[in-house]
Scaffold this active site. Structure first.
Site, short mmCIF file in Angstrom:
data_model
loop_
_atom_site.label_atom_id
_atom_site.label_comp_id
_atom_site.label_asym_id
_atom_site.label_seq_id
_atom_site.Cartn_x
_atom_site.Cartn_y
_atom_site.Cartn_z
N GLY A 12 -2.14 -9.12 31.74
CA GLY A 12 -1.77 -10.26 31.66
C GLY A 12 -0.93 -10.54 30.41
O GLY A 12 -0.95 -11.58 30.04
N ASN A 14 2.16 -10.40 30.34
CA ASN A 14 3.26 -11.07 30.71
C ASN A 14 2.92 -12.71 30.95
O ASN A 14 3.67 -13.65 30.42
CB ASN A 14 4.15 -10.84 31.98
CG ASN A 14 5.13 -9.56 31.78
OD1 ASN A 14 6.17 -9.90 31.21
ND2 ASN A 14 4.55 -8.45 32.30
N ARG A 66 -7.19 -9.71 56.52
CA ARG A 66 -6.07 -9.92 55.84
C ARG A 66 -5.49 -11.34 56.16
O ARG A 66 -4.85 -12.16 55.35
CB ARG A 66 -5.06 -8.85 56.12
CG ARG A 66 -3.93 -8.71 54.95
CD ARG A 66 -4.36 -8.18 53.73
NE ARG A 66 -3.72 -8.29 52.60
CZ ARG A 66 -3.69 -7.75 51.33
NH1 ARG A 66 -5.06 -6.95 51.21
NH2 ARG A 66 -2.86 -7.73 50.47
N ASN A 108 9.37 -12.86 40.60
CA ASN A 108 8.69 -11.63 40.23
C ASN A 108 9.37 -10.87 38.90
O ASN A 108 10.54 -10.87 39.01
CB ASN A 108 8.63 -10.50 41.43
CG ASN A 108 7.88 -9.50 41.04
OD1 ASN A 108 6.75 -9.48 40.50
ND2 ASN A 108 8.42 -8.35 41.74
N HIS A 110 9.87 -7.29 37.63
CA HIS A 110 9.79 -5.60 37.95
C HIS A 110 9.98 -4.86 36.86
O HIS A 110 11.15 -5.26 36.23
CB HIS A 110 10.43 -5.47 39.13
CG HIS A 110 10.11 -3.86 39.45
ND1 HIS A 110 8.92 -3.63 40.27
CD2 HIS A 110 11.11 -2.88 39.31
CE1 HIS A 110 9.25 -2.31 40.66
NE2 HIS A 110 10.21 -1.84 40.10
N GLU A 148 10.97 -11.83 51.98
CA GLU A 148 9.77 -11.26 52.71
C GLU A 148 9.62 -9.75 52.45
O GLU A 148 8.63 -9.09 52.81
CB GLU A 148 9.92 -11.69 54.31
CG GLU A 148 11.33 -11.48 54.86
CD GLU A 148 12.45 -12.39 54.21
OE1 GLU A 148 13.44 -11.98 54.23
OE2 GLU A 148 11.69 -13.41 54.06
N ASP A 151 10.67 -6.31 46.31
CA ASP A 151 11.62 -6.24 45.53
C ASP A 151 13.01 -6.13 45.82
O ASP A 151 13.94 -5.62 45.15
CB ASP A 151 11.45 -4.72 44.56
CG ASP A 151 9.94 -4.56 43.87
OD1 ASP A 151 9.51 -5.66 43.54
OD2 ASP A 151 9.56 -3.54 44.08
N GLU A 181 10.45 -7.29 29.16
CA GLU A 181 9.69 -8.29 30.24
C GLU A 181 9.23 -9.47 29.58
O GLU A 181 9.54 -10.53 30.02
CB GLU A 181 8.50 -7.49 30.73
CG GLU A 181 8.77 -6.38 31.58
CD GLU A 181 7.49 -5.78 32.08
OE1 GLU A 181 6.70 -6.35 32.58
OE2 GLU A 181 7.38 -4.51 32.25
C1 GAR Z 1 4.21 -5.35 34.02
O1 GAR Z 1 4.64 -4.08 33.69
C2 GAR Z 1 4.81 -5.69 35.28
O2 GAR Z 1 6.29 -5.81 35.22
C3 GAR Z 1 4.37 -4.76 36.47
O3 GAR Z 1 2.75 -4.74 36.09
C4 GAR Z 1 2.56 -4.79 34.67
C5 GAR Z 1 1.87 -5.96 34.40
O4 GAR Z 1 1.43 -5.97 33.03
N1 GAR Z 1 4.61 -5.38 37.52
C6 GAR Z 1 5.11 -4.37 38.83
O5 GAR Z 1 5.11 -3.32 38.35
C7 GAR Z 1 5.17 -5.22 40.08
N2 GAR Z 1 5.89 -4.30 40.89
P1 GAR Z 1 0.37 -7.44 32.58
O6 GAR Z 1 -0.61 -7.69 33.41
O7 GAR Z 1 0.12 -6.90 31.30
O8 GAR Z 1 1.57 -8.39 32.47
#
Ligand code: GAR
Length: 211
Positions: A12, A14, A66, A108, A110, A148, A151, A181
């Site tokens: 978490g 981000n 699911r 999102n 990435h 849908e 990425d 990020e």
């Molecule tokens: C981040 O680096 C994010 O960009 C990545 O997971 C990490 C989560 O870190 N997301 C992906 O790879 C999605 N395809 P965080 O929980 O510390 O924010």
């Protein structure tokens, strides 16, 4: 006030960046109203709690199919009446019913410059391992709208990060978070809250309006 729901799976950082930028006014006119994790023990839920934000866990493991999870996940979102859904390290593919219910309202982050190192299997550390294995000299991060497929939605912001000689995947992951990020995800939320992101459905691209 833009009502934001943040979906998480792990540490978490981000989410923390969004919380901090809302607190210091970098993100204007937005409020995180709920955090949803697919993992009970995600540290991101602790961060939400500390910030006084309601957090819930909706895990596929707690549903017999699911389909049931997909409906429960949508219910968890609907209850919070979000204007924007932010996937901040959310490692579950967003179900089609949710994409259909929130067109142009899911974004999102990435950890690469899309269309490089993205799509199925490219998440977390794997993205950085793949970038190092390919020997690219520049990587970065991308904030994009969610459609849908994985990425593949319209790109909102990207930021490049240099790859120093001999860096490990772990250190590169930290560098991309720190230099890209944690900056562009709050920035994208602020731009959306200011009504400055225009989504062109026809070309699947976005345009950023000047302030
Ligand atoms: C981040 O680096 C994010 O960009 C990545 O997971 C990490 C989560 O870190 N997301 C992906 O790879 C999605 N395809 P965080 O929980 O510390 O924010």
């Amino acid at each position: 006030m833009l009502r934001v729901v943040v979906c998480v799976s792990g540490g978490g950082t981000n989410l923390q960046a969004i919380i901090d930028r809302c607190a210091d006014g970098t993100i204007r006119n937005a409020q995180i109203v709920r955090v949803i994790s697919n993992k009970k023990d995600a540290f991101a839920l602790e961060r939400a709690k500390k910030a006084g934000i309601p957090g819930i866990c909706i895990s596929p493991k707690d549903y017999s199919s699911r389909e049931e999870f997909n409906l429960a996940f949508q219910k968890g979102l609907d209850e919070a009446e979000p204007d924007l859904i932010v996937l901040a390290g959310f490692l579950v593919q967003v179900p089609r019913n949710v994409v259909a219910a929130y067109p142009g309202k899911i974004i999102n982050i990435h950890p690469a410059l899309i269309p490089s190192f993205c799509g199925k299997g490219f998440y977390g550390l794997r993205v950085h391992e793949a970038a190092l294995a390919r020997g690219v000299k520049v990587t970065g991060a991308t904030v994009h709208f969610v459609d849908e497929n994985m990425d593949s939605g319209p790109i909102i912001i990207q930021k490049a990060v240099d790859i120093p000689e001999g860096i490990t995947a772990q250190d590169l992951q930290q560098k991309v978070m720190r230099e890209a990020e944690w900056i562009i995800l709050p920035k994208a939320i602020d731009l959306i809250a200011q009504g400055r992101v225009v989504l062109d459905e026809k070309t699947k691209t976005t345009h950023i309006l000047p302030e």
